[in-house]
Design an enzyme around this catalytic site. Sequence first.
Site, short mmCIF file in Angstrom:
data_model
loop_
_atom_site.label_atom_id
_atom_site.label_comp_id
_atom_site.label_asym_id
_atom_site.label_seq_id
_atom_site.Cartn_x
_atom_site.Cartn_y
_atom_site.Cartn_z
CG ASN A 1 -1.10 9.07 2.43
OD1 ASN A 1 -1.49 8.10 1.78
ND2 ASN A 1 -0.50 10.10 1.86
CG HIS B 1 -1.36 5.39 -0.35
ND1 HIS B 1 -2.16 6.08 0.54
CD2 HIS B 1 -2.10 4.34 -0.76
CE1 HIS B 1 -3.33 5.47 0.65
NE2 HIS B 1 -3.32 4.41 -0.13
NE ARG C 1 -4.04 1.89 2.26
CZ ARG C 1 -4.33 2.70 3.28
NH1 ARG C 1 -3.69 2.58 4.43
NH2 ARG C 1 -5.27 3.62 3.17
CG HIS D 1 -8.15 -3.89 -1.91
ND1 HIS D 1 -9.26 -3.10 -2.10
CD2 HIS D 1 -7.14 -3.03 -1.63
CE1 HIS D 1 -8.93 -1.84 -1.94
NE2 HIS D 1 -7.66 -1.76 -1.65
#
Length: 356
Positions: free
Chosen positions: A107, A79, A75, A208
């Site tokens: 975040n 980001h 992740r 995911h």
Amino acid sequence: MIASLLYFLVIISPMMGARSSYMPKRKSIEVPVPIVPGLSYTYYDNTCPFMQFIIRDYLYQVFQSDITQAAGLLRLHFHDCFVQGCDGSVLLDGSASGPSEQDAPPNLTLRKEAFKIINDLQAIIQFYCGAVVSCSDIVALAARDSVYLAGGPYYDIPLGRRDSLNFATVNATLANLPAPSSNTTTLLNALATKNFTTTDVVALSGGHTIGRGHCISFNDRLYPTQDPTMDQTFANSLKVTCPAGNKDNTTVLDIRSPNIFDNKYYVDLVNRQGLFTSDQDLYTDSRTRGIVTSFATNQSLFFEKFVIAMLKMGQLSVLTGDQGEIRLNCSARNLHSMGQWSVVDGSKSQGRLSQY
């Protein structure tokens, strides 16, 4: 940092002569994705030849204790890349010029341990090679190895990214990270601006298959009325974990194999057991339903398309050559670059978490 260096001296150094023992046990997936000028698959072969083996072995030890850290590192790479490119800007702490990307709502749920792992890896690599490997390359490799060590595909990635001298504003961060409440149209439109195809979007969402989601990210699907696209048994289970008003509890993103990188996320969607609106709507929407179904029934196909999308994502707006810098500390720009500091602005704030 001291603990990291001790780990290097005791564990890694004696094994430097056994390079072949660190090779992946699964064959690398090779896909025809163009390489951005300035990046190379052999970038560190002369300056830090054991760098990738150091990263993989260190993460193997971390995941032996806590495999859930794999999702946090994956992740972190998402980001970083979606906001002003794969430049390590998400690692920077805030300054007098403004709050960092880490302070933006999407975040706030990034794992603190993920940042620590990146810093530990940088300390080990700098001890062995000096300051030649960028933080942004370490993040990209840590994400790749997180996928692989969690059971997913192995793939080579081009290296040579440089670290940014600035971080994006909170508004810019919000504008570039789709919310978990996004529908498929929003996802496709947002990622089309970064040249992702519909298949890329569905494949990237497959990240995911590992990780957890906060109640606040999907409570609107449970209360005040239940989303009709959600399986009733699944909804009942979620209501136990996330009673009305609870924002802090978490649950797994993939109920079938939450810590294994596989195609079960798509099986969840077919069975109406996707956690976020942005997940389940991929099966509801006719433009993406067929892709979801094909990934649910063919894991090899998912792995292939995921690698293509990751290689494209990992080259978004990269800095190369003499752009940016190689940070001595991943959370701060180098002292000589202080005069070049700036903050990249973006669109208006929307106050929410992120789908990715």
